[in-house]
Enzyme design. Structure first.
Site, PDB file in Angstrom:
ATOM      1  N   GLY A 215      12.655  12.539 -37.501  1.00 58.67           N
ATOM      2  CA  GLY A 215      13.301  12.135 -36.252  1.00 58.67           C
ATOM      3  C   GLY A 215      12.857  10.774 -35.775  1.00 58.67           C
TER       4      GLY A 215
ATOM      5  N   PHE B 159      11.690   8.937 -29.019  1.00 58.93           N
ATOM      6  CA  PHE B 159      10.690   8.269 -28.185  1.00 58.93           C
ATOM      7  C   PHE B 159       9.277   8.528 -28.694  1.00 58.93           C
ATOM      8  CE2 PHE B 159       8.375   8.593 -23.897  1.00 58.93           C
ATOM      9  CZ  PHE B 159       8.115   7.238 -23.817  1.00 58.93           C
TER      10      PHE B 159
ATOM     11  N   ALA C 202       8.390   9.867 -31.635  1.00 57.16           N
ATOM     12  CA  ALA C 202       8.280   9.489 -33.045  1.00 57.16           C
ATOM     13  C   ALA C 202       8.034   7.994 -33.211  1.00 57.16           C
ATOM     14  CB  ALA C 202       9.546   9.899 -33.800  1.00 57.16           C
TER      15      ALA C 202
ATOM     16  N   TYR D 182      16.242  25.605 -24.284  1.00 55.62           N
ATOM     17  CA  TYR D 182      15.260  24.630 -24.772  1.00 55.62           C
ATOM     18  C   TYR D 182      13.889  25.277 -24.925  1.00 55.62           C
ATOM     19  CZ  TYR D 182      12.203  20.608 -25.119  1.00 55.62           C
ATOM     20  OH  TYR D 182      11.242  19.724 -25.541  1.00 55.62           O
TER      21      TYR D 182
ATOM     22  N   LYS E 116      11.797  25.695 -28.558  1.00 54.56           N
ATOM     23  CA  LYS E 116      10.452  25.193 -28.855  1.00 54.56           C
ATOM     24  C   LYS E 116       9.487  26.339 -29.176  1.00 54.56           C
ATOM     25  CE  LYS E 116       9.682  21.468 -28.917  1.00 54.56           C
ATOM     26  NZ  LYS E 116       9.948  20.409 -29.919  1.00 54.56           N
TER      27      LYS E 116
ATOM     28  N   PRO F 294       2.956  18.677 -25.841  1.00 50.71           N
ATOM     29  CA  PRO F 294       2.925  17.811 -24.662  1.00 50.71           C
ATOM     30  C   PRO F 294       3.632  18.437 -23.459  1.00 50.71           C
ATOM     31  CG  PRO F 294       3.898  16.708 -26.589  1.00 50.71           C
ATOM     32  CD  PRO F 294       3.878  18.170 -26.856  1.00 50.71           C
ATOM     33  N   VAL F 295       3.192  18.018 -22.272  1.00 50.39           N
ATOM     34  CA  VAL F 295       3.934  18.263 -21.039  1.00 50.39           C
ATOM     35  C   VAL F 295       4.981  17.153 -20.926  1.00 50.39           C
ATOM     36  CG1 VAL F 295       2.052  19.528 -19.936  1.00 50.39           C
ATOM     37  CG2 VAL F 295       2.106  17.041 -19.749  1.00 50.39           C
TER      38      VAL F 295
ATOM     39  N   VAL G 193       6.535  13.785 -21.063  1.00 49.45           N
ATOM     40  CA  VAL G 193       6.025  12.578 -21.731  1.00 49.45           C
ATOM     41  C   VAL G 193       6.619  11.327 -21.092  1.00 49.45           C
ATOM     42  CG1 VAL G 193       5.760  11.377 -23.923  1.00 49.45           C
ATOM     43  CG2 VAL G 193       5.794  13.884 -23.875  1.00 49.45           C
TER      44      VAL G 193
END
Length: 341
Positions: A8, A12, A14, A155, A159, A184-185, A187
Site C-alpha cells: 500500500g 499516508f 506507508a 472498519y 481491522k 496506532p490511534v 495518526v
C-alpha cells in the site's frame, strides 16, 4: 541493510515508513494497486526529505492473488500497511472486512513462501478498544475489540478480524516466520500530498471552520513519524517478535481540546477553528441532517485511552507530544493550500 517490502505504498503511513527505511539505508520495494501512481509516490517521498526516492514498485491488490509472489520474492522483511478504506464516511462489511482479512492472508502466504524473516502488520487501536462497555482507564495490548459488540462498525470489524487472522495464520502455518503488529490511534503529522487520510481530513475540517462547534468526541493522537519509527523497531528488534504494540502519544483528547491546541499554536491561521463545544442534544438534532454529525453520535462522551508503556519499555520508543503531531498536520495542510492560512 535489508530489502523491505511495504504494501500500500501510496498511503499516508506507508509513505512515512518508506522514508524511515530509506533514511536507514534499506532497499525498499512497494506495492501499488495501480503502477500509474508510482511517480506520485516518489514525489511524496521527495517532499518528505528523501535524497533519492529509489523505490521499486510492483502492482498488487489485496483482493486478488496476482503479483504478491513477485512482490515478496527476495525480500527480508514485509511491512503490511495496506488496508481497504471506505469511499464514504462508513464502509460496509463487504467493502472492508473481506478485503482486509483475505488481503492480509495473501500477503502472509507470499511472505512465507518467499522466506521472509518477519512481517510487521499495521493494525489499529480499532482492533483493541471497541465493542466493550466503556470504562477501562487505559487499554493495552492484551485487549481485543469485540467485532460483534455494541457500536462496532465495519472498519473496526475489518481491522480486528484481519489482525486476528494474521496471528492465527502465523501460529498455525507460518513455518517459523515471525510476526509483530503496530496498533496506532488517530495518526496525525505532516502530510506529504493533498490526498488526505481520515485523521488529516478532520484537522482540515477544524481549520476550515466547517463545524460551528465541536461534538464531545474523544480519541488518541500519535505522529505518523513516530508510527514509522515504531514499525522499524518492530521489524528488527528481537523483543518485538510475536508482540503487538499500541502507538499513542498519550491519553485521548477531546475535539475541543484539539481545537484549543490549534488556536494556541497557529494564531491567525486558526481563526476559523470552532471555539465552543456543542451540547450532546444539539449534536443529535443536527445529525438528522448532517452525516458528519450522525457519525459522531455513537461516540459522544466515550473516552478510550491507550497505554504506550509496552512500546517504550520493550523497544525504547519515545513519541512526540500530541500537540506537536497536531500542529505539524495543520502546518502541512496550510503549506499544501488544502486550507487557507
Amino acid at each position: 541493510m535489508a530489502k523491505v517490502l511495504v504494501t500500500g505504498g501510496s498511503g499516508f503511513i506507508a509513505a512515512h515508513v518508506m522514508l524511515r527505511l530509506l533514511e536507514e539505508g534499506h532497499e525498499v520495494r512497494a506495492t501499488l494497486r495501480k503502477l500509474s501512481r508510482a511517480e506520485e509516490v516518489r514525489a511524496m517521498l521527495m517532499t518528505g526529505g528523501a535524497a533519492e526516492a529509489k523505490v521499486e514498485f510492483h502492482a498488487a491488490d489485496l483482493t486478488a492473488d496476482a503479483g504478491w509472489a513477485e512482490a515478496a520474492a527476495g525480500v527480508d522483511y514485509v511491512m503490511h500497511v495496506a488496508s481497504p478504506l471506505p469511499a464514504a464516511m462508513a464502509g460496509t462489511d463487504a467493502e472492508l472486512v473481506g478485503p482486509a482479512r483475505d488481503g492480509t492472508l495473501r500477503v502472509l502466504r507470499a511472505a512465507r513462501e518467499a522466506g521472509v524473516k518477519r512481517v510487521v502488520v499495521t493494525s489499529s487501536f480499532a482492533a483493541v478498544g471497541y465493542g466493550h462497555v466503556p470504562g477501562k482507564p487505559r487499554y493495552d495490548e492484551t485487549d481485543w475489540s469485540n467485532p460483534d459488540g455494541p457500536g462496532v462498525d465495519a472498519y473496526v470489524r475489518s481491522k480486528t478480524l484481519a489482525e486476528r487472522a494474521a496471528w492465527d495464520f502465523v501460529g498455525r502455518e507460518g513455518g517459523g516466520m515471525e510476526l509483530a503488529a503496530v496498533n496506532p490511534v488517530g495518526v496525525m503529522g505532516p502530510a506529504l500530498g493533498t490526498d488526505l487520510s481520515a485523521s488529516l481530513d478532520l484537522v482540515r475540517t477544524l481549520l476550515a471552520g466547517t463545524l460551528p462547534a465541536t461534538p464531545r468526541v474523544y480519541f488518541g493522537l500519535v505522529d505518523v513519524r513516530d508510527v514509522a519509527e515504531l514499525h522499524l523497531r518492530a521489524m528488527t528488534e528481537p523483543a518485538a517478535a510475536g508482540e503487538r504494540f499500541l502507538a499513542t502519544a498519550g491519553d485521548a483528547l477531546s475535539l475541543h481540546e484539539m481545537a484549543q491546541m490549534l488556536r494556541a499554536g497557529l494564531g491567525a491561521a486558526a481563526r476559523r477553528v470552532p471555539r465552543f463545544e456543542m451540547p450532546d442534544f444539539l449534536v443529535r438534532l443536527v445529525a438528522l441532517a448532517l452525516p458528519m454529525a450522525r457519525a459522531a453520535v455513537p461516540r459522544l462522551g466515550i473516552v478510550r485511552s491507550a497505554s504506550n508503556e509496552k512500546a517504550k519499555r520493550l523497544l525504547g520508543w519515545a513519541p512526540r507530544p500530541p500537540e506537536e503531531a497536531l500542529l505539524a498536520t495543520a502546518e502541512s495542510l496550510i503549506r499544501f493550500g488544502v486550507v487557507k492560512g
